[in-house]
Scaffold this motif. Structure first.
Motif, PDB file in Angstrom:
ATOM      1  N   GLY A  33      37.559  18.443  50.016  1.00  0.00           N
ATOM      2  CA  GLY A  33      37.867  19.409  49.133  1.00  0.00           C
ATOM      3  C   GLY A  33      38.923  18.890  47.988  1.00  0.00           C
ATOM      4  O   GLY A  33      39.923  18.991  47.932  1.00  0.00           O
ATOM      5  N   ARG A  34      38.183  18.177  46.971  1.00  0.00           N
ATOM      6  CA  ARG A  34      38.803  17.541  45.885  1.00  0.00           C
ATOM      7  C   ARG A  34      39.721  18.434  44.825  1.00  0.00           C
ATOM      8  O   ARG A  34      39.122  19.468  44.730  1.00  0.00           O
ATOM      9  N   GLY A  35      40.790  17.986  44.845  1.00  0.00           N
ATOM     10  CA  GLY A  35      41.715  18.707  44.112  1.00  0.00           C
ATOM     11  C   GLY A  35      42.367  20.128  44.583  1.00  0.00           C
ATOM     12  O   GLY A  35      43.135  20.701  44.056  1.00  0.00           O
TER      13      GLY A  35
ATOM     14  N   ALA B   9      35.466  22.959  46.201  1.00  0.00           N
ATOM     15  CA  ALA B   9      36.196  22.183  45.649  1.00  0.00           C
ATOM     16  C   ALA B   9      36.863  22.762  44.348  1.00  0.00           C
ATOM     17  O   ALA B   9      36.517  23.875  43.837  1.00  0.00           O
ATOM     18  N   ALA B  10      38.135  22.288  44.022  1.00  0.00           N
ATOM     19  CA  ALA B  10      39.085  22.768  42.719  1.00  0.00           C
ATOM     20  C   ALA B  10      38.293  22.372  41.499  1.00  0.00           C
ATOM     21  O   ALA B  10      37.987  21.302  41.378  1.00  0.00           O
ATOM     22  N   PRO B  11      38.345  23.339  40.623  1.00  0.00           N
ATOM     23  CA  PRO B  11      37.519  23.055  38.983  1.00  0.00           C
ATOM     24  C   PRO B  11      38.496  21.989  38.570  1.00  0.00           C
ATOM     25  O   PRO B  11      37.778  21.334  37.769  1.00  0.00           O
TER      26      PRO B  11
ATOM     27  N   MET C  77      36.932  18.460  38.684  1.00  0.00           N
ATOM     28  CA  MET C  77      35.774  18.255  37.997  1.00  0.00           C
ATOM     29  C   MET C  77      35.926  17.821  36.524  1.00  0.00           C
ATOM     30  O   MET C  77      36.908  17.969  35.996  1.00  0.00           O
ATOM     31  N   PRO C  78      34.798  17.298  35.957  1.00  0.00           N
ATOM     32  CA  PRO C  78      34.651  17.136  34.485  1.00  0.00           C
ATOM     33  C   PRO C  78      35.121  18.177  33.848  1.00  0.00           C
ATOM     34  O   PRO C  78      34.786  19.519  34.210  1.00  0.00           O
ATOM     35  N   ASP C  79      35.680  18.423  32.731  1.00  0.00           N
ATOM     36  CA  ASP C  79      36.066  19.333  31.916  1.00  0.00           C
ATOM     37  C   ASP C  79      35.011  20.521  31.824  1.00  0.00           C
ATOM     38  O   ASP C  79      35.098  21.538  31.805  1.00  0.00           O
ATOM     39  N   TRP C  80      34.031  19.965  31.206  1.00  0.00           N
ATOM     40  CA  TRP C  80      32.644  21.004  30.795  1.00  0.00           C
ATOM     41  C   TRP C  80      32.219  21.462  32.021  1.00  0.00           C
ATOM     42  O   TRP C  80      32.010  22.855  32.126  1.00  0.00           O
ATOM     43  N   LEU C  81      32.347  20.715  33.155  1.00  0.00           N
ATOM     44  CA  LEU C  81      31.707  21.341  34.340  1.00  0.00           C
ATOM     45  C   LEU C  81      32.690  22.344  35.040  1.00  0.00           C
ATOM     46  O   LEU C  81      32.227  23.483  35.393  1.00  0.00           O
ATOM     47  N   GLY C  82      34.003  22.027  34.816  1.00  0.00           N
ATOM     48  CA  GLY C  82      35.126  22.863  35.169  1.00  0.00           C
ATOM     49  C   GLY C  82      34.990  24.396  34.618  1.00  0.00           C
ATOM     50  O   GLY C  82      35.302  24.977  35.228  1.00  0.00           O
TER      51      GLY C  82
ATOM     52  N   GLN D 194      34.613  27.994  36.398  1.00  0.00           N
ATOM     53  CA  GLN D 194      35.579  28.865  36.271  1.00  0.00           C
ATOM     54  C   GLN D 194      35.151  29.949  35.729  1.00  0.00           C
ATOM     55  O   GLN D 194      35.529  31.237  36.200  1.00  0.00           O
ATOM     56  N   TRP D 195      33.842  30.264  35.101  1.00  0.00           N
ATOM     57  CA  TRP D 195      33.362  31.275  34.452  1.00  0.00           C
ATOM     58  C   TRP D 195      32.373  31.877  35.605  1.00  0.00           C
ATOM     59  O   TRP D 195      31.826  32.897  35.268  1.00  0.00           O
ATOM     60  N   ASN D 196      32.053  31.235  36.418  1.00  0.00           N
ATOM     61  CA  ASN D 196      31.114  31.938  37.571  1.00  0.00           C
ATOM     62  C   ASN D 196      31.687  33.133  38.236  1.00  0.00           C
ATOM     63  O   ASN D 196      32.571  32.895  38.676  1.00  0.00           O
ATOM     64  N   PRO D 197      30.913  34.107  38.344  1.00  0.00           N
ATOM     65  CA  PRO D 197      31.311  35.265  39.017  1.00  0.00           C
ATOM     66  C   PRO D 197      31.806  34.837  40.440  1.00  0.00           C
ATOM     67  O   PRO D 197      32.652  35.588  40.995  1.00  0.00           O
TER      68      PRO D 197
END
Length: 242
Positions: free
Chosen positions: A37-39, A176-178, A181-186, A190-193
Motif C-alpha cells: 500500500g504505497r503512500g 495504493a494512494a495516488p 504515483m507519478p503526477d499524471w497517473l495520480g 483521482q478522477w476515476n469514478p
C-alpha cells in the motif's frame, strides 16, 4: 422478470459461488501476499477494505452481460414481446436480480474483512451511507454493462467487452494512494469514478485515505453515468424489439 433471473441462481450455483469467492481471494491476496500500500498512512487493511468493496462493485458484470445476450440469441426476448409488458421490464428485472447478488457479495466481503480484524469507526450512519454509495456505484456500472451487452449482441463477444472494466478497476486508488504515483497517473486515478467512491467510503468508515467532500462526487458520478447509459440501454433494447 426479477424472479426469473433469481431462478437462474439455483440452476447455476457455481457461477454464484465464484462471484462471491473471487473478491474474497483478491482481499486476501492484496492484504497478505502483495500487501504494502504505497503512500498509505495507518493500517493497510483499513485502507484496502473500502477499495476492495468499490472494486467488487465494478467487477462481476459478465454474468449479467452474458444473460442478456443469451436471451437475445435464444429467442426468449421474442416471446416477451408478445406479452403486455414495458420494453424496459426485462432489463430492470435483470438489474434488480444483480443488485440482490451484489448486496450479498458486499455482506460476504464485509464479514471476511471483520474476521480479519477490520473495523469501521464511522458509526452506524457512516456505515449505511458507505454501503449506499457502493450500491449506487454498482447500479451505474450495471447499466453500462447492460448497454455494452446489447451492443455486443453475442455471448462470445462479452469477454472482449468485459476487458474494458479492468483499466477502470486498476487505474484507481483501491490498492495504493495516488500521492505515491507519478503526477499524471495520480491525476487520472483521482478522477476515476471508482476512486471517488472508494475515497468517500473510506471517509464514511473513518479509515485512512478518506477525504471529506468526496461524498458528493461519489453521488454525482454514478448518477451522471446512469443518466447516460440507462436511456441508451432502454433505447437500444426497444430498437431490437422492433
Amino acid at each position: 422478470m426479477t424472479r426469473r433471473e433469481l431462478a437462474r441462481w439455483g440452476r447455476q450455483p457455481v457461477a454464484v459461488v465464484v462471484n462471491l469467492v473471487f473478491p474474497v481471494m483478491l482481499l486476501l491476496m492484496f492484504g497478505y501476499l502483495v500487501g504494502g500500500g504505497r503512500g498509505v498512512s495507518g493500517e493497510y487493511l483499513d485502507f484496502l477494505v473500502p477499495g476492495m468493496l468499490a472494486l467488487t462493485m465494478a467487477f462481476g458484470l459478465e454474468g449479467t452481460m452474458v444473460a442478456v445476450t443469451q436471451d437475445l440469441n435464444k429467442g426468449v426476448i421474442d416471446r416477451f414481446r408478445s406479452m403486455p409488458m414495458a420494453n424496459g421490464a426485462v432489463l430492470v428485472g435483470r438489474s434488480a436480480a444483480d443488485m440482490l447478488q451484489s448486496a450479498l457479495g458486499l455482506a460476504v466481503l464485509l464479514a471476511v474483512a471483520a474476521a480479519l480484524g477490520w473495523r469501521t469507526e464511522g458509526g452506524p450512519a457512516g456505515f449505511l451511507g458507505a454501503v449506499g454509495l457502493l450500491l449506487l456505484f454498482r447500479f451505474a456500472m450495471l447499466w453500462i454493462g447492460i448497454h455494452l451487452a446489447l451492443v455486443a449482441g453475442k455471448p462470445e463477444l462479452v469477454q472482449a467487452v468485459q476487458i474494458l472494466v479492468w483499466p477502470v478497476g486498476f487505474l484507481s486508488n483501491a490498492f495504493a494512494a495516488p500521492g505515491s504515483m507519478p503526477d499524471w497517473l495520480g491525476t487520472v486515478v483521482q478522477w476515476n469514478p471508482l476512486s471517488q467512491t472508494a475515497t468517500a467510503v473510506r471517509d464514511l468508515f473513518g479509515g485512512p485515505g478518506g477525504e471529506p467532500g468526496h461524498v458528493w462526487a461519489a453521488v454525482v458520478w454514478p448518477l451522471a453515468l446512469l443518466a447516460v447509459f440507462f436511456p441508451l440501454a432502454v433505447r437500444r433494447f426497444s430498437r431490437l424489439s422492433r
